[in-house]
Scaffold this motif. Structure first.
Motif, PDB file in Angstrom:
ATOM      1  N   GLY A 207       0.790  -1.219   0.000  1.00  0.00           N
ATOM      2  CA  GLY A 207       0.000   0.000   0.000  1.00  0.00           C
ATOM      3  C   GLY A 207       0.821   1.267   0.000  1.00  0.00           C
ATOM      4  O   GLY A 207       0.307   2.350   0.261  1.00  0.00           O
ATOM      5  N   ALA A 208       2.131   1.145  -0.258  1.00  0.00           N
ATOM      6  CA  ALA A 208       3.016   2.315  -0.271  1.00  0.00           C
ATOM      7  C   ALA A 208       4.071   2.121  -1.356  1.00  0.00           C
ATOM      8  O   ALA A 208       4.643   1.039  -1.491  1.00  0.00           O
ATOM      9  N   LEU A 209       4.345   3.185  -2.109  1.00  0.00           N
ATOM     10  CA  LEU A 209       5.243   3.099  -3.256  1.00  0.00           C
ATOM     11  C   LEU A 209       6.674   2.765  -2.848  1.00  0.00           C
ATOM     12  O   LEU A 209       7.315   1.901  -3.451  1.00  0.00           O
ATOM     13  N   VAL A 210       7.194   3.443  -1.823  1.00  0.00           N
ATOM     14  CA  VAL A 210       8.587   3.218  -1.419  1.00  0.00           C
ATOM     15  C   VAL A 210       8.782   1.779  -0.944  1.00  0.00           C
ATOM     16  O   VAL A 210       9.742   1.103  -1.327  1.00  0.00           O
ATOM     17  N   ALA A 211       7.874   1.299  -0.106  1.00  0.00           N
ATOM     18  CA  ALA A 211       7.972  -0.070   0.400  1.00  0.00           C
ATOM     19  C   ALA A 211       7.886  -1.084  -0.741  1.00  0.00           C
ATOM     20  O   ALA A 211       8.548  -2.122  -0.713  1.00  0.00           O
ATOM     21  N   ALA A 212       7.081  -0.794  -1.755  1.00  0.00           N
ATOM     22  CA  ALA A 212       6.937  -1.710  -2.890  1.00  0.00           C
ATOM     23  C   ALA A 212       8.161  -1.677  -3.801  1.00  0.00           C
ATOM     24  O   ALA A 212       8.525  -2.689  -4.408  1.00  0.00           O
ATOM     25  N   LEU A 213       8.795  -0.511  -3.892  1.00  0.00           N
ATOM     26  CA  LEU A 213       9.945  -0.370  -4.788  1.00  0.00           C
ATOM     27  C   LEU A 213      11.189  -1.083  -4.258  1.00  0.00           C
ATOM     28  O   LEU A 213      12.011  -1.565  -5.039  1.00  0.00           O
ATOM     29  N   LEU A 214      11.346  -1.132  -2.942  1.00  0.00           N
ATOM     30  CA  LEU A 214      12.561  -1.718  -2.362  1.00  0.00           C
ATOM     31  C   LEU A 214      12.827  -3.153  -2.835  1.00  0.00           C
ATOM     32  O   LEU A 214      13.939  -3.463  -3.271  1.00  0.00           O
ATOM     33  N   PRO A 215      11.843  -4.075  -2.762  1.00  0.00           N
ATOM     34  CA  PRO A 215      12.117  -5.444  -3.225  1.00  0.00           C
ATOM     35  C   PRO A 215      12.490  -5.504  -4.705  1.00  0.00           C
ATOM     36  O   PRO A 215      13.372  -6.272  -5.098  1.00  0.00           O
ATOM     37  N   VAL A 216      11.797  -4.694  -5.521  1.00  0.00           N
ATOM     38  CA  VAL A 216      12.084  -4.701  -6.964  1.00  0.00           C
ATOM     39  C   VAL A 216      13.484  -4.168  -7.234  1.00  0.00           C
ATOM     40  O   VAL A 216      14.239  -4.730  -8.039  1.00  0.00           O
TER      41      VAL A 216
END
Length: 754
Positions: A207-216
């Motif tokens: 539900g948050a862009l930064v948190a989602a970007l880290l794994p990628v």
């Protein structure tokens, strides 16, 4: 660090602690590593697997002879000229005119050489309705597809002038171009779409862009670094494009998974009231340790491919092993540093209606459990015997078709169906000239290729190849006097039917060759070609199955035993993983061999599974399924060490990991399913097999069978015979003597031990 001066033992905890304290140094070292790996890899260049190294046996010997002689075989092309009506014959005037027109047209392009007339080479079908004009493309065979278009257009021009005849071209160059045009972009699109798909699922999960970007970002940086390392390592062990694609798939899967495990735990601890540093330390000691155990297990599984003796498999295994190791190291070093730097900013870029913060504030985050899996677990733990019988019975039923698995290299029509015109041409050539499109090639090497003894043996081989029933001819001989080599091309009876063609090949190898060429002292005559290559590949792969399976299973068992210090956990881990792989095999056979429900995945029942897939799937799935298993069992053991009963620990471990396991599984299934949409049947088989196995593993295995089996075993889950107590103890992070600072307590007020 954090709320109190607590020291936690274990490699993952120490690595995470150092990175959190030296944030910029950790990030800088990682960036430097990625840049250096890419730079050095680019400078070194990549050495790819040679044809002579692809296989062992006769195929390898033949390729080595050709390579040592410095002969580069050109891409051969064939033009089929066929009367459309039953009355048309190759002796007709208009037929002869068409043959002459084809020869003139292709020669006029300046792209071909050695154009031969069917009337000179006797390449006229038995019924007299079909003939073959044959020629070679100029230049290197590997790039012939880039130069064949003018030749194809010239043949099309002749076709327009002779409507009563069928005039079609087929060969190595034309097939290369056709497949490149039709499917060349498929792989790029699949690989490029995998990252946005993973990012989209992570956005929903966090539900948050930064948190989602880290794994990628972690996965992509690990893949980039590994690409560079592949270039360096390829000078010792050659790589390939296939290895690169597999590395990308595996790297994206484990890179995202590892980061997801770590980030979810850190986030959960912060939501439970820990300060960011304490939450990070707990994540490092728990999820970080699970990542290391899982990563080492996956690396061991991938290393199994190094025992096949097949250069392509060895390249895939080493590339996959490297990307898993790089992603694992990145997850326990640079990730904690980034999380320490970001702090609460990891929640930046909240997605409306997806971000769970407001909901979580209304309930204790420490009790955040999946309602669905809580309901499932309630039933499973209430009746574990019934759950085991039903779930295991269902998986065994799904796996049952695998007992009749048939593996083979897929023919052109099996691989692509009738969707391409060139496939229809391929079938027509094989019908008119059985084996003509895929002849066996005998590479004859002698001290003097023109000596009477060798010449006589070649003539006798040519005659007996036909009289033995292995070939209907015509058998063609090409001499390379300067290198003392002869290439003998033998169309095999059976044509595109690999089973029948294989029998013809056996006759050539076991009967015809010993009675003719085998009588000449010092003469070598290995037989190669597509059918021979398929047979040699199958033989070698069959011989590698037992060693690879044994290596992967034994080492995975030992790693689980050392990591959890439980004989029971180690045994159940292996059994459950084998059950998961068996179910995936069963689905593959049912869908692609028997055609049951094939239309649902846009496939067809082609009667066989591509030869390399079962072993490849076993290694990949056995490795990747350990991700979930280690993560869930680690959480269960952690809860048990904190004083919960085994049953409560199972309930807590499964439901609290359900969200992250589900998110990770959805990403894997989505990425693998993309490859299931490709047009090639082999890629569909790989994509569907991987996706189905991961789905089964994350649901039935981890959500039903694992908790049911552990509930039945009770305290015996942690059984370790006294004579095994001397084994190394790798459970440090979970059994640390230190207690986390006062703020870090579980829901029952007990100190949380990590």
């Amino acid at each position: 660090m954090g709320n109190g001066d607590t020291r936690v033992r274990g490699l993952a905890a120490r690595a995470g602690g150092w990175s959190a304290r030296h944030r910029w140094a950790a990030v800088g070292i990682w960036v430097l590593f990625v840049v250096l790996a890419m730079g050095l890899g680019s400078a070194a260049g990549r050495v790819d697997v040679k044809d002579s190294d692809q296989l062992k046996g006769e195929t390898h010997t033949a390729a080595k002879i050709i390579e040592d002689a410095g002969i580069e075989e050109p891409a051969g092309e064939t033009v089929l000229i066929q009367a459309k009506d039953a009355g048309g014959k190759a002796t007709d005037a208009d037929f002869r005119a068409a043959v002459a027109a084809v020869m003139k047209a292709v020669e006029g392009t300046g792209k071909v050489t050695d154009v031969t007339s069917p009337y000179d080479t006797n390449t006229i079908s038995k019924d007299g309705r079909s003939a073959l004009v044959q020629f070679d493309m100029r230049g290197e065979a590997d790039t012939a597809g880039d130069r064949v278009e003018p030749v194809l257009k010239a043949v099309e021009g002749v076709q327009k002038e002779h409507g009563s005849l069928r005039i079609e071209e087929i060969g190595g160059a034309s097939m290369m171009k056709t497949f490149s045009d039709a499917f060349g972009d498929d792989f790029e699109k699949a690989e490029l779409s995998a990252v946005p798909v993973a990012l989209g699922i992570l956005l929903i999960a966090f539900g948050a862009l930064v948190a989602a970007l880290l794994p990628v970002l972690l996965a992509v940086s690990a893949i980039m670094a590994t690409m560079g390392l592949m270039g360096i390592v390829s000078h010792v062990m050659p790589m390939s494009d296939t290895a690169n694609s597999v590395m990308l798939l595996v790297g994206l899967a484990v890179g995202v998974d590892y980061c997801l495990f770590y980030l979810r735990r850190e986030r959960e601890e912060r939501q439970a009231g820990r300060d960011s540093q304490t939450a990070l330390r707990i994540a490092a000691a728990t999820s970080g340790r699970a990542i290391i155990v899982s990563g080492v297990t996956v690396c061991v599984a991938m290393a199994g491919m190094l025992f096949t003796g097949l250069a392509e498999f060895e390249a895939m295994g080493l590339a996959s092993l490297m990307v898993v190791a790089v992603a694992m190291v990145g997850s326990v070093t640079v990730l904690p540093a980034l999380l320490s730097l970001l702090g609460e900013r990891v929640e930046k870029g909240k997605i409306p209606y997806l971000h769970p913060e407001s909901r979580l504030r209304r309930k204790r985050a420490g009790n955040r459990e999946s309602r669905f899996w809580t309901a499932v677990l309630k039933g499973v733990l209430a009746k574990p015997v019934v759950s085991v019988v039903v779930a295991a019975g269902a998986l065994l039923a799904i796996a049952a078709p695998a007992l009749g698995m048939k593996t083979q290299n897929l023919t052109l029509d099996q691989e692509f169906g009738d969707s391409l015109p060139i496939v229809q041409t391929y079938n027509r050539v094989n019908d008119a000239f059985p084996g003509g499109s895929e002849p066996a090639e005998v590479v004859v090497k002698a001290a003097d290729i023109n000596s009477p003894e060798v010449t006589g043996a070649l003539a006798e081989f040519k005659e007996r190849a036909i009289s033995s029933g292995a070939s209907r001819g015509p058998v063609e001989i090409k001499l390379h006097d300067a290198q003392n080599l002869a290439f003998v091309y033998v169309p095999l009876v059976g044509g595109s039917d690999f089973d029948k063609a294989g029998q013809s090949l056996d006759k050539l190898r076991d009967e015809v060759r010993p009675a003719t060429l085998g009588k000449v002292d010092g003469l070598q005559a290995p037989i190669t070609g597509q059918v021979a290559g398929s047979k040699d590949f199958n033989d070698q792969l069959t011989g590698a199955v037992v060693p690879v399976f044994a290596f992967v299973v034994v080492f995975a068992f030992v790693l689980m035993l050392l990591s959890f210090r439980s004989l029971t956990v180690a045994i159940t881990s292996i059994v459950l993983n084998l059950l998961s792989v068996g179910a995936a095999y069963g689905i593959l056979v049912a869908v692609f061999q028997h055609g049951w429900g094939a239309s649902l995945v846009g496939a067809e029942g082609v009667g066989a599974i591509i030869t390399w897939l079962p072993l490849f799937l076993f290694v990949i799935l056995f490795g990747l399924s350990m991700d979930y298993h280690v993560f869930v069992v680690s959480r269960i053991r952690e809860a048990r060490l904190r004083g919960r009963t085994t049953k409560d620990a199972i309930q807590h471990g499964v439901v609290t990991t359900a969200g992250v396991v589900t998110s990770a599984a959805v990403i894997m299934v989505a990425v693998f399913a993309i490859f299931g949409t490709l047009s090639m049947q082999s890629m569909k088989q790989m994509g569907v097999g991987l996706a189905a196995a991961v789905l089964i593993d994350a649901t039935i295995i981890r959500g039903v069978l694992l908790p049911a089996v552990m509930a039945l075993l009770g305290e015996r889950n942690w059984y370790l015979p006294k004579w095994l107590n001397r084994l190394p103890d790798l459970t440090h992070d979970e059994a640390a003597d230190a207690v986390v600072a006062p703020a870090a307590r579980d829901d029952e007020g007990e100190p949380l031990r990590v």
